[in-house]
Design a protein around this motif. Structure first.
Motif, PDB file in Angstrom:
ATOM      1  N   MET A 167       0.844  -1.189   0.000  1.00 44.47           N
ATOM      2  CA  MET A 167       0.000   0.000   0.000  1.00 44.47           C
ATOM      3  C   MET A 167       0.885   1.247   0.000  1.00 44.47           C
ATOM      4  O   MET A 167       1.953   1.230   0.592  1.00 44.47           O
ATOM      5  CB  MET A 167      -0.887   0.008   1.232  1.00 44.47           C
ATOM      6  CG  MET A 167      -2.123   0.828   1.051  1.00 44.47           C
ATOM      7  SD  MET A 167      -3.155   0.787   2.537  1.00 44.47           S
ATOM      8  CE  MET A 167      -3.196  -0.954   2.887  1.00 44.47           C
ATOM      9  N   LYS A 168       0.430   2.322  -0.638  1.00 49.60           N
ATOM     10  CA  LYS A 168       1.249   3.532  -0.699  1.00 49.60           C
ATOM     11  C   LYS A 168       1.355   4.178   0.681  1.00 49.60           C
ATOM     12  O   LYS A 168       0.389   4.269   1.400  1.00 49.60           O
ATOM     13  CB  LYS A 168       0.601   4.531  -1.664  1.00 49.60           C
ATOM     14  CG  LYS A 168       0.760   4.146  -3.117  1.00 49.60           C
ATOM     15  CD  LYS A 168      -0.034   5.058  -4.006  1.00 49.60           C
ATOM     16  CE  LYS A 168       0.540   6.457  -4.039  1.00 49.60           C
ATOM     17  NZ  LYS A 168      -0.121   7.303  -5.033  1.00 49.60           N
ATOM     18  N   ASP A 169       2.564   4.643   1.039  1.00 47.39           N
ATOM     19  CA  ASP A 169       2.741   5.302   2.331  1.00 47.39           C
ATOM     20  C   ASP A 169       2.110   6.687   2.316  1.00 47.39           C
ATOM     21  O   ASP A 169       1.564   7.160   3.290  1.00 47.39           O
ATOM     22  CB  ASP A 169       4.235   5.436   2.656  1.00 47.39           C
ATOM     23  CG  ASP A 169       4.820   4.062   2.970  1.00 47.39           C
ATOM     24  OD1 ASP A 169       4.043   3.185   3.390  1.00 47.39           O
ATOM     25  OD2 ASP A 169       6.027   3.886   2.781  1.00 47.39           O
ATOM     26  N   ASN A 170       2.245   7.379   1.163  1.00 51.97           N
ATOM     27  CA  ASN A 170       1.744   8.751   1.076  1.00 51.97           C
ATOM     28  C   ASN A 170       0.377   8.781   0.380  1.00 51.97           C
ATOM     29  O   ASN A 170       0.199   9.392  -0.649  1.00 51.97           O
ATOM     30  CB  ASN A 170       2.755   9.622   0.323  1.00 51.97           C
ATOM     31  CG  ASN A 170       3.130   9.010  -1.007  1.00 51.97           C
ATOM     32  OD1 ASN A 170       2.834   7.843  -1.263  1.00 51.97           O
ATOM     33  ND2 ASN A 170       3.752   9.795  -1.864  1.00 51.97           N
ATOM     34  N   LEU A 171      -0.553   8.077   0.962  1.00 51.86           N
ATOM     35  CA  LEU A 171      -1.907   7.972   0.418  1.00 51.86           C
ATOM     36  C   LEU A 171      -2.570   9.359   0.413  1.00 51.86           C
ATOM     37  O   LEU A 171      -2.584  10.032   1.431  1.00 51.86           O
ATOM     38  CB  LEU A 171      -2.688   7.023   1.323  1.00 51.86           C
ATOM     39  CG  LEU A 171      -4.014   6.486   0.853  1.00 51.86           C
ATOM     40  CD1 LEU A 171      -3.809   5.519  -0.310  1.00 51.86           C
ATOM     41  CD2 LEU A 171      -4.678   5.739   2.004  1.00 51.86           C
ATOM     42  N   THR A 172      -3.096   9.758  -0.728  1.00 53.79           N
ATOM     43  CA  THR A 172      -3.775  11.049  -0.785  1.00 53.79           C
ATOM     44  C   THR A 172      -5.285  10.824  -0.883  1.00 53.79           C
ATOM     45  O   THR A 172      -5.742   9.716  -1.178  1.00 53.79           O
ATOM     46  CB  THR A 172      -3.328  11.855  -2.023  1.00 53.79           C
ATOM     47  OG1 THR A 172      -3.830  11.176  -3.177  1.00 53.79           O
ATOM     48  CG2 THR A 172      -1.823  11.988  -2.101  1.00 53.79           C
ATOM     49  N   VAL A 215      -7.660   7.690  -2.565  1.00 55.72           N
ATOM     50  CA  VAL A 215      -8.777   6.967  -1.949  1.00 55.72           C
ATOM     51  C   VAL A 215     -10.002   7.025  -2.866  1.00 55.72           C
ATOM     52  O   VAL A 215     -10.628   6.006  -3.154  1.00 55.72           O
ATOM     53  CB  VAL A 215      -9.116   7.560  -0.567  1.00 55.72           C
ATOM     54  CG1 VAL A 215     -10.337   6.874   0.034  1.00 55.72           C
ATOM     55  CG2 VAL A 215      -7.933   7.407   0.374  1.00 55.72           C
ATOM     56  N   ALA A 239      -9.457   4.858  -5.794  1.00 50.15           N
ATOM     57  CA  ALA A 239      -9.535   3.427  -5.477  1.00 50.15           C
ATOM     58  C   ALA A 239     -10.991   2.975  -5.435  1.00 50.15           C
ATOM     59  O   ALA A 239     -11.329   1.902  -5.944  1.00 50.15           O
ATOM     60  CB  ALA A 239      -8.861   3.149  -4.140  1.00 50.15           C
TER      61      ALA A 239
END
Lengths: 53, 171
Positions: A1-6, A10, A13
């Motif tokens: 999973m991406k660490d820097n989720l924006t 979301v 997704a």
């Protein structure tokens, strides 16, 4: 999973998950081949039928 | 690669499950409705042993409660976990705004299934741009992968909740 989720990640997704459902339904109802389905992002599960206990 | 024992499926499911290829099984109900149940690979959680699971009917009309539909689908899920160490994601269709009903129905199927104590079933309700999404993860208890999947699923929820203040209910 991406660490820097924006927030856009979301939203994207969720849009993608819903799209996948409708694409899958389209593929199944129209008997779209595995190769053609992959072109639109649907990767059918590889299933092997067994006789294992 | 997923494995299913077709003889077991056919002997235990109340409706005759037919493998159609392309990750999909079909069955026909006593009322003549055709159902497709399928699995596709899903990489949302960053792993390649996770599958999104779908149920659809190719017939029009309102769903008529039929316990044999539930039992047939649950036998398929049971067989998935009996022979495969993997996770199932179930995202309710939102196209007609009836996702909450679908979520309740699926939870009800799960809760009434006799073997449900063997599984972990977590549903998260996300509000995104005014649309409510229900994402359920199904895992088999006691497997190494289930611990990791549960961690990833819960991390995702915490991450989204903390960063964006989204209301996420987890059941």
């Amino acid at each position: 999973m991406k660490d820097n989720l924006t927030k856009e990640d979301v939203k994207s997704a969720f849009r993608k998950m819903v799209e996948m459902r409708s694409k899958w339904e389209y593929c199944i109802k129209n008997k779209i081949s595995r190769a053609e389905a992959e072109k639109i992002g649907i990767k059918y599960a590889d299933i092997t039928l067994t006789c294992d206990a | 690669m997923l494995r299913f024992n077709i003889a077991r499926l056919q002997s235990q499911a109340p409706y005759n499950l037919v493998f159609e290829g392309d990750g999909t099984f079909t069955f026909v109900t006593a009322a003549g409705r055709h159902y497709h149940v399928g699995f596709i690979e899903d990489f949302t959680l960053g792993r390649d042993d996770c599958y999104q699971f779908f149920i659809a009917t190719s017939d029009k009309g309102v769903y008529v409660p039929d316990e044999k539909i539930r039992d047939t689908v649950m036998i398929l899920i049971e067989e998935f976990f009996r022979l495969n160490d993997a996770a199932i994601l179930y995202i309710c269709d939102t196209s007609d705004g009836r996702q909450a009903i679908r979520n309740r129905l699926f939870r009800n199927w799960y809760n009434r299934h006799s073997d449900n104590l063997q599984y972990i079933c977590k549903t998260a309700e996300f509000q995104v741009e005014g649309v409510c999404y229900y994402a359920t993860i199904l895992l088999k208890k006691g497997t190494v992968s289930s611990i990791e999947f549960l961690r990833l699923f819960e991390e995702y929820i915490v991450d989204v909740r903390m960063k964006f203040g989204m209301t996420i209910n987890v059941e």
